[in-house]
Design a protein around this motif. Structure first.
Motif, PDB file in Angstrom:
ATOM      1  N   THR A 185     102.462 108.586  37.400  1.00  0.00           N
ATOM      2  CA  THR A 185     103.003 107.344  37.944  1.00  0.00           C
ATOM      3  C   THR A 185     104.525 107.336  37.873  1.00  0.00           C
ATOM      4  OG1 THR A 185     102.878 106.196  35.816  1.00  0.00           O
ATOM      5  CG2 THR A 185     100.985 105.966  37.283  1.00  0.00           C
ATOM      6  N   THR A 186     105.108 106.658  38.828  1.00  0.00           N
ATOM      7  CA  THR A 186     106.546 106.414  38.852  1.00  0.00           C
ATOM      8  C   THR A 186     106.720 104.906  38.917  1.00  0.00           C
ATOM      9  OG1 THR A 186     106.921 108.476  40.051  1.00  0.00           O
ATOM     10  CG2 THR A 186     108.710 106.864  40.073  1.00  0.00           C
ATOM     11  N   ARG A 187     107.451 104.376  37.926  1.00  0.00           N
ATOM     12  CA  ARG A 187     107.657 102.925  37.837  1.00  0.00           C
ATOM     13  C   ARG A 187     109.129 102.627  37.578  1.00  0.00           C
ATOM     14  NH1 ARG A 187     102.950 103.232  34.311  1.00  0.00           N
ATOM     15  NH2 ARG A 187     101.186 102.317  35.394  1.00  0.00           N
ATOM     16  N   LEU A 188     109.546 101.495  38.119  1.00  0.00           N
ATOM     17  CA  LEU A 188     110.866 100.970  37.822  1.00  0.00           C
ATOM     18  C   LEU A 188     110.674  99.848  36.819  1.00  0.00           C
ATOM     19  CD1 LEU A 188     113.913 100.662  38.317  1.00  0.00           C
ATOM     20  CD2 LEU A 188     113.335  99.186  40.272  1.00  0.00           C
ATOM     21  N   HIS A 189     111.333  99.957  35.669  1.00  0.00           N
ATOM     22  CA  HIS A 189     111.233  98.937  34.621  1.00  0.00           C
ATOM     23  C   HIS A 189     112.542  98.174  34.520  1.00  0.00           C
ATOM     24  CE1 HIS A 189     107.456 100.166  32.616  1.00  0.00           C
ATOM     25  NE2 HIS A 189     107.788 101.364  33.039  1.00  0.00           N
ATOM     26  N   TRP A 190     112.418  96.884  34.230  1.00  0.00           N
ATOM     27  CA  TRP A 190     113.558  96.051  33.863  1.00  0.00           C
ATOM     28  C   TRP A 190     113.312  95.581  32.441  1.00  0.00           C
ATOM     29  CZ3 TRP A 190     113.744  91.261  31.728  1.00  0.00           C
ATOM     30  CH2 TRP A 190     115.004  90.681  31.602  1.00  0.00           C
ATOM     31  N   THR A 191     114.360  95.588  31.622  1.00  0.00           N
ATOM     32  CA  THR A 191     114.205  95.074  30.263  1.00  0.00           C
ATOM     33  C   THR A 191     115.537  94.633  29.694  1.00  0.00           C
ATOM     34  OG1 THR A 191     113.193  95.461  28.107  1.00  0.00           O
ATOM     35  CG2 THR A 191     114.472  97.277  29.045  1.00  0.00           C
ATOM     36  N   ASP A 192     115.432  93.774  28.707  1.00  0.00           N
ATOM     37  CA  ASP A 192     116.594  93.386  27.910  1.00  0.00           C
ATOM     38  C   ASP A 192     116.206  93.366  26.429  1.00  0.00           C
ATOM     39  OD1 ASP A 192     114.968  91.149  27.866  1.00  0.00           O
ATOM     40  OD2 ASP A 192     116.534  89.734  28.442  1.00  0.00           O
ATOM     41  N   GLN A 193     115.056  93.967  26.117  1.00  0.00           N
ATOM     42  CA  GLN A 193     114.531  94.010  24.749  1.00  0.00           C
ATOM     43  C   GLN A 193     114.054  95.423  24.417  1.00  0.00           C
ATOM     44  OE1 GLN A 193     114.436  91.253  22.641  1.00  0.00           O
ATOM     45  NE2 GLN A 193     115.604  90.282  24.295  1.00  0.00           N
ATOM     46  N   PRO A 194     114.051  95.792  23.139  1.00  0.00           N
ATOM     47  CA  PRO A 194     113.528  97.101  22.749  1.00  0.00           C
ATOM     48  C   PRO A 194     112.040  97.214  23.069  1.00  0.00           C
ATOM     49  CG  PRO A 194     114.775  96.127  20.948  1.00  0.00           C
ATOM     50  CD  PRO A 194     114.608  95.056  21.990  1.00  0.00           C
ATOM     51  N   TYR A 195     111.572  98.445  23.209  1.00  0.00           N
ATOM     52  CA  TYR A 195     110.145  98.706  23.388  1.00  0.00           C
ATOM     53  C   TYR A 195     109.541  98.828  21.996  1.00  0.00           C
ATOM     54  CZ  TYR A 195     105.963 100.271  25.851  1.00  0.00           C
ATOM     55  OH  TYR A 195     104.696 100.379  26.358  1.00  0.00           O
ATOM     56  N   LYS A 196     108.623  99.709  21.772  1.00  0.00           N
ATOM     57  CA  LYS A 196     108.019  99.966  20.464  1.00  0.00           C
ATOM     58  C   LYS A 196     107.956 101.472  20.275  1.00  0.00           C
ATOM     59  CE  LYS A 196     103.448  99.806  22.502  1.00  0.00           C
ATOM     60  NZ  LYS A 196     102.135  99.220  22.572  1.00  0.00           N
ATOM     61  N   TRP A 197     107.987 101.905  19.031  1.00  0.00           N
ATOM     62  CA  TRP A 197     107.822 103.339  18.760  1.00  0.00           C
ATOM     63  C   TRP A 197     106.491 103.774  19.343  1.00  0.00           C
ATOM     64  CZ3 TRP A 197     111.105 106.926  17.088  1.00  0.00           C
ATOM     65  CH2 TRP A 197     112.259 106.523  16.427  1.00  0.00           C
ATOM     66  N   TRP A 230     110.303  94.853  29.899  1.00  0.00           N
ATOM     67  CA  TRP A 230     109.529  96.034  30.285  1.00  0.00           C
ATOM     68  C   TRP A 230     108.565  95.769  31.436  1.00  0.00           C
ATOM     69  CZ3 TRP A 230     111.589 100.429  29.185  1.00  0.00           C
ATOM     70  CH2 TRP A 230     112.476 100.482  28.100  1.00  0.00           C
ATOM     71  N   GLY A 231     108.808  94.662  32.158  1.00  0.00           N
ATOM     72  CA  GLY A 231     108.046  94.435  33.381  1.00  0.00           C
ATOM     73  C   GLY A 231     108.336  95.569  34.345  1.00  0.00           C
ATOM     74  N   ALA A 232     107.341  95.916  35.165  1.00  0.00           N
ATOM     75  CA  ALA A 232     107.493  97.106  35.999  1.00  0.00           C
ATOM     76  C   ALA A 232     107.104  96.858  37.447  1.00  0.00           C
ATOM     77  CB  ALA A 232     106.641  98.238  35.442  1.00  0.00           C
ATOM     78  N   LEU A 233     107.735  97.614  38.312  1.00  0.00           N
ATOM     79  CA  LEU A 233     107.377  97.696  39.718  1.00  0.00           C
ATOM     80  C   LEU A 233     106.766  99.082  39.908  1.00  0.00           C
ATOM     81  CD1 LEU A 233     107.521  96.736  42.688  1.00  0.00           C
ATOM     82  CD2 LEU A 233     109.802  97.790  42.773  1.00  0.00           C
TER      83      LEU A 233
END
Length: 105
Positions: A29-41, A17-20
């Protein structure tokens, strides 16, 4: 700088969930996220637009208290209205464009 060119498929982050940060306009805000894991509810502080640019994401959400799930593929968009509790679970790596109220979860 008055323009940015972002090659979303080349973006990675050092953590899930790291973001640019792309832009902040009028408190949104507008962000680009990269992830390979679930977020949280969570429930955002405002509305959220969640656009999958690369990969597949299983979006879990609650509608009138009932748990639901939808698979989002590249090009698909999920809109979380006010009070929509949701969590994203990517299948492998995913890149997601998120537009939301500045400072939201």
């Amino acid at each position: 700088m008055s323009q940015k060119i972002i090659r979303s498929k080349e973006f990675t982050a050092g953590r899930a969930w790291g973001a640019l940060d792309i832009a902040t306009m009028g408190g949104v805000t507008t962000r680009l996220h990269w992830t390979d894991q679930p977020y949280k509810w969570h429930v955002n502080d405002g509305e959220e637009v969640f656009a999958v640019l690369d990969g597949t994401v299983d979006m879990h959400y609650r509608d009138a208290g009932e748990a639901k799930q939808v698979a989002l593929h590249a090009g698909d968009i999920f809109f979380a209205g006010l009070g929509c509790e949701h969590v994203a679970h990517p299948r492998g790596e995913a890149r997601i464009l998120v537009v939301e109220t500045e400072g939201s979860v």
